[in-house]
Design a protein around this motif. Structure first.
Motif, PDB file in Angstrom:
ATOM      1  N   LYS B  17     -45.148  31.180 -33.776  1.00 47.94           N
ATOM      2  CA  LYS B  17     -44.661  30.558 -32.545  1.00 47.94           C
ATOM      3  C   LYS B  17     -44.891  29.056 -32.526  1.00 47.94           C
ATOM      4  O   LYS B  17     -44.071  28.294 -32.020  1.00 47.94           O
ATOM      5  N   GLU B 195     -34.296  32.453 -33.901  1.00 43.76           N
ATOM      6  CA  GLU B 195     -34.878  32.663 -32.580  1.00 43.76           C
ATOM      7  C   GLU B 195     -33.787  32.917 -31.543  1.00 43.76           C
ATOM      8  O   GLU B 195     -33.867  33.855 -30.751  1.00 43.76           O
ATOM      9  N   VAL B 196     -32.757  32.076 -31.597  1.00 44.38           N
ATOM     10  CA  VAL B 196     -31.647  32.230 -30.645  1.00 44.38           C
ATOM     11  C   VAL B 196     -30.986  33.589 -30.824  1.00 44.38           C
ATOM     12  O   VAL B 196     -30.746  34.325 -29.866  1.00 44.38           O
ATOM     13  N   TYR B 198     -32.232  36.287 -32.080  1.00 45.95           N
ATOM     14  CA  TYR B 198     -33.151  37.347 -31.686  1.00 45.95           C
ATOM     15  C   TYR B 198     -33.155  37.501 -30.166  1.00 45.95           C
ATOM     16  O   TYR B 198     -33.118  38.605 -29.629  1.00 45.95           O
ATOM     17  N   LYS B 199     -33.179  36.352 -29.469  1.00 46.47           N
ATOM     18  CA  LYS B 199     -33.217  36.399 -28.007  1.00 46.47           C
ATOM     19  C   LYS B 199     -31.927  36.980 -27.441  1.00 46.47           C
ATOM     20  O   LYS B 199     -31.950  37.752 -26.495  1.00 46.47           O
ATOM     21  N   ARG B 200     -30.811  36.602 -28.028  1.00 50.24           N
ATOM     22  CA  ARG B 200     -29.524  37.099 -27.541  1.00 50.24           C
ATOM     23  C   ARG B 200     -29.452  38.607 -27.690  1.00 50.24           C
ATOM     24  O   ARG B 200     -28.981  39.313 -26.820  1.00 50.24           O
ATOM     25  N   LYS B 201     -29.977  39.069 -28.794  1.00 53.04           N
ATOM     26  CA  LYS B 201     -29.926  40.496 -29.075  1.00 53.04           C
ATOM     27  C   LYS B 201     -30.716  41.268 -28.022  1.00 53.04           C
ATOM     28  O   LYS B 201     -30.366  42.359 -27.621  1.00 53.04           O
ATOM     29  N   LYS B 202     -31.800  40.638 -27.585  1.00 48.40           N
ATOM     30  CA  LYS B 202     -32.659  41.291 -26.598  1.00 48.40           C
ATOM     31  C   LYS B 202     -32.107  41.146 -25.185  1.00 48.40           C
ATOM     32  O   LYS B 202     -32.690  41.661 -24.247  1.00 48.40           O
ATOM     33  N   PHE B 204     -31.658  38.113 -23.604  1.00 53.23           N
ATOM     34  CA  PHE B 204     -31.991  36.848 -22.939  1.00 53.23           C
ATOM     35  C   PHE B 204     -30.851  35.865 -23.139  1.00 53.23           C
ATOM     36  O   PHE B 204     -30.135  35.924 -24.123  1.00 53.23           O
ATOM     37  N   THR B 205     -30.707  34.971 -22.229  1.00 46.30           N
ATOM     38  CA  THR B 205     -29.829  33.837 -22.501  1.00 46.30           C
ATOM     39  C   THR B 205     -30.728  32.650 -22.797  1.00 46.30           C
ATOM     40  O   THR B 205     -31.684  32.405 -22.077  1.00 46.30           O
ATOM     41  N   SER B 206     -30.406  31.923 -23.842  1.00 46.90           N
ATOM     42  CA  SER B 206     -31.328  30.873 -24.260  1.00 46.90           C
ATOM     43  C   SER B 206     -31.125  29.599 -23.458  1.00 46.90           C
ATOM     44  O   SER B 206     -30.093  29.356 -22.912  1.00 46.90           O
TER      45      SER B 206
END
Lengths: 298, 206
Positions: B17, B195-196, B198-202, B204-206
């Motif tokens: 991180k 990271e982007v 991964y977040k989209r998949k989950k 989240f909107t980055s």
């Protein structure tokens, strides 16, 4: 005001603690460091002479070290050599001073033990004491003469010259006819992958076998190394075959490294210059030693 | 200020991180200058790891004694002491490694990452947590250096760890210092992209 005093006191205290820790560390490690340097130098010397790894040099092999100094005194500059004297197990040293034309000025006994002579500090002090006040000493370099049963078999010469970035320092093993027997790069800070390749076998082994006459006018060519020569240099061939190919390229110019022509050229010129100067100096010293009938172990 | 993270979380934090090179973008100078081979990166990484852990622990131990106005000089002094100690120990007991990394070791005094971790973490947290944080940061730096080294060594000299794997040299340019910037930049972009993604998949909107 109080704040300032506290800050000063605390900073001083921290500095003292740090100094104590560093000092303690120095005391604990300085001996090992010196020992290491000595061992390392010996390893380089013996591997240049061909005793690699576990191969022990024979008892009859003897190393005599000459230290060269530049002496400045009111009469002008002169060159001084600290040489071991006497036959067999020597502990006596003489300081031979030559003027710039190569004629003997004087020869003085130097009272220094063999152990102290290795350390620069002890050696300088002893020579200074022998010369008396007024003379200023500058250490120049050292040369090792290797003898086997009294016959010279090799000279080990150190050289330092500018490379592409900073100085490159090398040790050369020469045969009595001043042809190159081996080359070791001691220190260099060239670019990795480019100039640092001067340490690789395929570059530095090119110098092995070059005769004194060839060295005098040695040049660099920007051509790819022929495949068979490359194999011979990296010792990937049988010994006899490699020797044959090397013999073929004996008088050939040095093949420059790809992308590092300046490094290749400076090493080539540096080595050529080192050998030329060494041969000149040694001939003068030898003549003086012979004329004055000084007994030396080499 | 209490810390609620476990030791392993602290280590992972330093590696992923808050990776010093790819996420914090600190100590870029060595990352660019020295990481020409995997081995160089590894050796400097080890030295930084050791200095970071030692300094973090030292500062954490004496954090109540440090006058707030002179904390930066104190940090520098601590780091300098440890660097000198390592320099001497390496020179004495590992001369071969020292010959290769000698000048880099002295540079560690000026590494931003170490001072920054002392300021941000070690001067507030207990000794144990500081140790783990230092370890994480050091490992993160080491891994970052080795990854950059891997790319540059492979592309620049066609080798990995000194062994010739490609048999030719694809791009000599990658050995030069300027190529370090390209590699670091591209890798940062790569990590950010992951990271982007991964977040989209989950969701989240980055």
């Amino acid at each position: 005001m109080r704040n300032i005093i506290t800050i000063i006191v605390r900073l001083t205290l921290s500095c003292l603690i740090a100094a104590f820790v560093i000092g303690l560390c120095f005391v604990l490690t300085s001996k090992a460091k010196k020992h290491n340097e000595h061992v390392n130098e010996e390893k380089v010397i013996y591997s240049l002479l061909g005793y690699k790894g576990d191969a022990h040099p024979p008892e009859s092999l003897k190393l005599s070290v000459l230290y060269r100094y530049v002496v400045s005194d009111p009469h002008g500059k002169s060159i001084g050599y600290l040489v071991p004297t006497g036959q067999g197990e020597t502990t006596a040293f003489s300081f031979i001073r030559l003027d710039l034309d190569g004629n003997l000025i004087d020869q003085k006994q130097v009272a220094v033990g063999a152990e102290d002579a290795v350390e620069q500090e002890g050696r300088d002090k002893a020579i200074q004491a022998a010369l008396g006040p007024g003379a200023e000493l500058t250490y120049a370099d050292k040369t090792i003469i290797v003898t086997e049963n009294g016959n010279r078999i090799s000279y080990l010469v150190t050289g330092k010259f500018p490379g592409f970035k900073t100085f490159v320092s090398v040790m050369l093993a020469l045969k009595p006819d001043f042809s190159v027997r081996g080359l070791a790069i001691l220190e260099q800070e060239e670019d990795p992958g480019l100039g640092a390749e001067i340490e690789k076998d395929y570059f530095k082994n090119q110098f092995i076998g070059k005769s004194f006459e060839t060295l005098k006018t040695l040049d660099v060519v920007k051509e790819p190394i022929p495949e068979e020569y490359l194999k011979a240099l990296e010792s990937r061939l049988q010994k006899e075959e490699a020797a044959k190919i090397r013999e073929q390229f004996k008088d050939h110019a040095i093949y420059a490294l790809t992308g590092a022509t300046i490094s290749s050229r400076s090493v080539t010129n540096g080595i050529s210059g080192t050998v030329k100067k060494f041969a000149y100096r040694l001939n003068i010293l030898d003549k003086v030693i012979k004329d004055q009938k000084i007994v030396v172990p080499f | 200020m209490a810390n609620d993270k476990t030791s392993m979380q602290l280590v992972a934090n330093g590696i992923l991180k808050e990776n010093p090179i790819f996420r914090l973008a600190l100590s870029m100078c060595p990352a660019v200058g020295i990481s020409t081979t995997v081995m160089n990166g590894f050796m400097l990484g080890i030295a930084v790891l050791f200095v970071q852990v030692c300094s973090s622990v030292t500062i954490s131990m004496v954090k109540n004694l440090i006058h707030p106005r002179i904390r930066i000089p104190t940090y520098t002094l601590t780091i300098a002491t440890w660097v000198t100690v390592i320099d001497m120990v390496l020179a004495a007991y590992l001369p071969e490694a020292y010959a290769k990394m000698g000048i880099f070791v002295k540079l560690i005094v000026a590494f931003a990452i170490i001072t920054m971790r002392l300021e941000m973490f070690a001067c507030k947290e207990p000794v144990g947590a500081s140790f783990w944080d230092g370890l994480g940061m050091g490992l993160g730096f080491m891994i970052g250096m080795m990854t950059i080294g891997l790319v540059r060594e492979l592309l620049g000299s066609g080798a990995i760890l000194g062994y010739d794997v490609l048999g030719f040299k694809p791009l000599l340019f990658f050995i030069l210092p300027c190529a370090g910037f390209f590699v670091v930049g591209l890798m940062m972009a790569f990590f950010n992209y992951i990271e982007v993604f991964y977040k989209r998949k989950k969701g989240f909107t980055s």
